[in-house]
Every structure is written in structure tokens, then in C-alpha cells.
Write a protein that holds these residues in place. Structure first.
Motif, short mmCIF file in Angstrom:
data_model
loop_
_atom_site.label_atom_id
_atom_site.label_comp_id
_atom_site.label_asym_id
_atom_site.label_seq_id
_atom_site.Cartn_x
_atom_site.Cartn_y
_atom_site.Cartn_z
N ALA A 1 0.84 -1.21 0.00
CA ALA A 1 0.00 0.00 0.00
C ALA A 1 0.87 1.25 0.00
O ALA A 1 0.55 2.25 -0.65
N ALA A 2 2.00 1.21 0.72
CA ALA A 2 2.92 2.34 0.73
C ALA A 2 3.52 2.56 -0.65
O ALA A 2 3.65 3.70 -1.11
N ASN A 3 3.87 1.46 -1.35
CA ASN A 3 4.40 1.58 -2.72
C ASN A 3 3.40 2.26 -3.64
O ASN A 3 3.76 3.15 -4.43
N GLU A 4 2.15 1.83 -3.57
CA GLU A 4 1.12 2.43 -4.42
C GLU A 4 0.92 3.90 -4.09
O GLU A 4 0.69 4.73 -4.98
N THR A 5 1.01 4.24 -2.80
CA THR A 5 0.86 5.63 -2.39
C THR A 5 1.99 6.48 -2.93
O THR A 5 1.78 7.61 -3.41
N ILE A 6 3.21 5.95 -2.86
CA ILE A 6 4.38 6.68 -3.37
C ILE A 6 4.23 6.96 -4.86
O ILE A 6 4.49 8.08 -5.32
N GLN A 7 3.79 5.96 -5.62
CA GLN A 7 3.60 6.15 -7.05
C GLN A 7 2.53 7.21 -7.34
O GLN A 7 2.69 8.04 -8.26
N ALA A 8 1.46 7.19 -6.56
CA ALA A 8 0.39 8.18 -6.76
C ALA A 8 0.88 9.59 -6.45
O ALA A 8 0.57 10.54 -7.17
N LEU A 9 1.66 9.72 -5.38
CA LEU A 9 2.20 11.03 -5.02
C LEU A 9 3.20 11.53 -6.06
O LEU A 9 3.27 12.73 -6.34
N LYS A 10 3.97 10.61 -6.64
CA LYS A 10 4.89 11.00 -7.70
C LYS A 10 4.14 11.59 -8.89
O LYS A 10 4.57 12.58 -9.49
N ALA A 11 3.00 10.97 -9.22
CA ALA A 11 2.20 11.47 -10.34
C ALA A 11 1.70 12.89 -10.06
O ALA A 11 1.70 13.75 -10.94
N VAL A 12 1.27 13.12 -8.81
CA VAL A 12 0.81 14.47 -8.44
C VAL A 12 1.96 15.46 -8.56
O VAL A 12 1.81 16.55 -9.15
N HIS A 13 3.12 15.09 -8.03
CA HIS A 13 4.26 16.00 -8.01
C HIS A 13 4.73 16.32 -9.42
O HIS A 13 5.08 17.47 -9.73
N GLU A 14 4.74 15.31 -10.30
CA GLU A 14 5.18 15.55 -11.69
C GLU A 14 4.23 16.50 -12.41
O GLU A 14 4.68 17.40 -13.13
N SER A 15 2.93 16.31 -12.21
CA SER A 15 1.96 17.19 -12.85
C SER A 15 2.08 18.62 -12.32
O SER A 15 2.00 19.59 -13.09
N LEU A 16 2.29 18.73 -11.01
CA LEU A 16 2.47 20.06 -10.43
C LEU A 16 3.75 20.72 -10.93
O LEU A 16 3.79 21.93 -11.17
N GLY A 17 4.80 19.90 -11.12
CA GLY A 17 6.05 20.44 -11.64
C GLY A 17 5.87 21.00 -13.04
O GLY A 17 6.38 22.08 -13.37
N SER A 18 5.13 20.27 -13.87
CA SER A 18 4.86 20.75 -15.23
C SER A 18 4.01 22.02 -15.19
O SER A 18 4.27 22.98 -15.93
N ALA A 19 3.02 22.03 -14.29
CA ALA A 19 2.18 23.22 -14.18
C ALA A 19 2.99 24.41 -13.70
O ALA A 19 2.78 25.55 -14.16
N ALA A 20 3.92 24.16 -12.77
CA ALA A 20 4.74 25.25 -12.25
C ALA A 20 5.62 25.84 -13.34
O ALA A 20 5.79 27.06 -13.45
N SER A 21 6.18 24.97 -14.20
CA SER A 21 7.04 25.45 -15.28
C SER A 21 6.27 26.33 -16.26
O SER A 21 6.71 27.42 -16.63
N TRP A 22 5.09 25.84 -16.67
CA TRP A 22 4.29 26.64 -17.58
C TRP A 22 3.71 27.86 -16.91
O TRP A 22 3.52 28.90 -17.54
N GLY A 23 3.45 27.73 -15.59
CA GLY A 23 2.94 28.89 -14.85
C GLY A 23 3.96 30.00 -14.77
O GLY A 23 3.63 31.19 -14.87
N ALA A 24 5.24 29.63 -14.59
CA ALA A 24 6.31 30.64 -14.53
C ALA A 24 6.43 31.36 -15.87
O ALA A 24 6.57 32.58 -15.93
N TRP A 25 6.32 30.58 -16.96
CA TRP A 25 6.37 31.21 -18.28
C TRP A 25 5.17 32.11 -18.50
O TRP A 25 5.27 33.20 -19.06
#
Length: 318
Positions: free
Chosen positions: A166-190
Motif C-alpha cells: 500500500a505504501a508503494n502504491e501511495t508513493i507512485q500516486a504522489l509521484k504522479a501528483v508531483h510531476e503534474s504540479l512540476g509541469s504546471a509550475a514550469s508553464w505557470g512561470a512562463w
């Protein structure tokens, strides 16, 4: 053919698993009831927001007066945004509810598969009692106690493994959130500093929407992880997660009246929270795996002790 004492350990293992599964089912049913109540509340709120939009879109007296004042379009835009936010919260809750129902069904099948575990344990216990009776009561009690302890440790390894998964699945889900936020942050800065225009704004909000959906999945994974942690006696496990961050995630980015800089700050703040949560879950997974290794070593020691007791009992009954 397996020796009776090993049969006894296996029966104890099944009993422990059955009891643990029944307790997990009770906790899941409690979480299910809370989620159903929340869904009903969100459904009522969604109906209210939908009625607000329909009232402004219709040709009611209020809509006519609003149009004359030149504010109908702005009010309609705001009401639609509130309706979308309510719909997203409702859909997220419905998905979490369905995930809980699936878990309840899975645990129910596990309990059904272990039906009669207590009866089998009693039968194995009686058979073993007859076989070691000639060795004396002290040896008999020792063998039974070791078998019981082996079963307990095996059941604990099983539960620790489920919690670690369950911890592994949670880590993967959080990674997906973080990656999407990272992409949004990059485009948001631009968008904010580079004058990105309509295209960069659209891409930014697409990534934000992906992050929102991923956050809904992460919430479900965290919910399951907390239940699994309770199974191994680690309720919470030191995991300091504000579930409200995930419950209200959609609210952060649905207000079209915010300035781009305010949205950018919220994206970065959400990134920091998700990263911190991920670190906590990784540390927790490490702890669970270490507990598994300790339980495995304990079983090895108990097996050695069991074999020694059996050899001793055999010599005494010769």
C-alpha cells in the motif's frame, strides 16, 4: 506429509489472518459509512450550485434585472466555476467510495476463504496434544506455544507485506501528483513572467487538472495505507498527512479570478506538501520492510526451537 506441529502453526496463521481480515473489514465499513455521508452532502451542494447556474441562464426576472445592470455574465461565470468545483469534489468522493466498496468486497472474499479456520486449529491442536502427550505436559505446552508464535509471526509478515505494498502504491500516486504540479509550475512561470499568453495558460491548467485527478488517486491510496497500518498496529505510523489538502485540492485552482502569480504560489505550495508527504511514506515503507525482516528472523529462530523440542520429545518417548 507435514508434521502435526507445522499443521498447528499453519492453522494458527489462518486464524490470525481471519481475525485480522474481520477487523479490517470493520474499519473499512466505518470508512465507507463516512464516505457515503460525505457523498450525500456533496450531492446536495452540487444540486444547489446547478440550480444557481440554471436560474441565471433562464429568463427569470432576476436574470433580466441582472442583465440590465451588466453583471449577469460575471455572475454566471462565477456560478459556473462554483458548479464545476462542486462537481469535481463529488466525482472524487464517488471514486473514493467505489474504491472502498471494492476493498470491502476483497476482504469479504478473504474472510470467506478462511471460514472454519478456528475449527481446523482446534482439530490440529487436539491431534498434536495426543502425539506429544507421552513426552510430558511441559514439552507439550512448549511445542504448542512455539507453534502459536510461528503462526503469529507469519500472520504479521502477511500484514506487513500488504502495508508495504500500500505504501508503494501511495508513493507512485504522489509521484504522479508531483510531476503534474512540476509541469504546471514550469508553464505557470512562463505564463507569469514570460507573457506566455493563451496557449501557455491552457497547457498550465491542463497540468493542474492532471494533478487534481492524481491527487484524488493519492487520497484513496493514503486512505488504504492508513487502514493497512492499523492492521499492523501502526495506526498513523507517524504519517503526518492532512487529508484535507487532498480533499480540497480542486478548490485551489478553480477560481478564475485569481491572479496568475497567486496561482503560481499555490502550485509551489502544493508541490512542497506532496513532496513532504512522499518522504514520510518512503520512510514508513522502510520501517515496514525492516519489521518484515525482523519477523522472518524470529520465525527462523522459532523453527529451530520447535525442531529441538520435537527431537527432545522423541527421545523421551522412546
Amino acid at each position: 506429509m507435514e508434521s502435526p506441529e507445522l499443521d498447528l502453526a499453519t492453522c494458527e496463521y489462518d486464524v490470525q489472518r481471519k481475525q485480522s481480515a474481520e477487523q479490517r473489514r470493520a474499519r473499512l465499513l466505518g470508512a465507507l459509512a463516512l464516505e457515503e455521508a460525505r457523498l450525500n452532502d456533496l450531492a446536495r451542494q452540487l444540486r444547489i450550485e446547478e440550480e444557481d447556474v440554471e436560474r441565471l441562464e433562464g429568463m427569470s426576472l432576476a436574470a433580466f434585472v441582472a442583465t440590465l445592470r451588466g453583471i449577469k455574465d460575471e455572475r454566471l461565470k462565477a456560478e459556473r466555476a462554483e458548479y464545476v468545483a462542486a462537481k469535481l469534489r463529488y466525482d472524487e468522493c464517488a471514486a473514493a467510495l467505489e474504491a472502498l466498496r471494492t476493498q470491502v468486497a476483497d476482504v469479504g472474499r478473504e474472510v470467506d476463504g478462511l471460514r472454519g479456520a478456528e475449527t481446523r486449529y482446534e482439530a490440529a491442536l487436539a491431534a498434536r496434544e495426543q502425539q506429544v502427550l507421552a513426552s510430558g505436559s511441559a514439552v507439550r505446552e512448549q511445542v504448542m506455544d512455539v507453534a502459536r508464535r510461528i503462526g503469529v509471526e507469519r500472520a504479521r509478515i502477511h500484514e506487513l507485506d500488504e502495508a508495504a505494498n500500500a505504501a508503494n502504491e501511495t508513493i507512485q500516486a504522489l509521484k504522479a501528483v508531483h510531476e503534474s504540479l512540476g509541469s504546471a509550475a514550469s508553464w505557470g512561470a512562463w505564463d507569469t513572467w514570460g507573457g506566455g499568453g493563451l496557449i501557455s495558460t491552457s497547457i498550465k491548467h491542463d497540468h493542474i487538472d492532471k494533478a487534481r485527478r492524481s491527487a484524488g488517486v493519492a487520497r484513496q491510496r493514503l486512505q488504504r495505507l492508513n487502514i493497512e497500518l492499523a492492521d499492523v498496529g501502526l495506526a498513523g505510523g507517524g504519517l503526518d498527512v492532512q487529508m484535507g489538502d487532498f480533499l480540497s485540492f480542486a478548490d485551489y485552482f478553480l477560481d478564475g479570478f485569481w491572479a496568475d502569480l497567486a496561482v503560481q504560489n499555490r502550485i509551489e505550495g502544493a508541490q512542497a506538501r506532496v513532496l513532504d508527504t512522499g518522504k514520510q511514506v518512503v520512510a514508513l515503507r522502510t520501517r515496514l520492510r525492516e519489521d518484515q525482516h525482523r519477523a522472518t528472523r524470529q520465525i527462523e529462530q522459532l523453527e529451530d526451537e520447535r525442531r529441538t523440542l520435537i527431537r527432545t520429545a522423541s527421545v523421551e518417548t522412546t
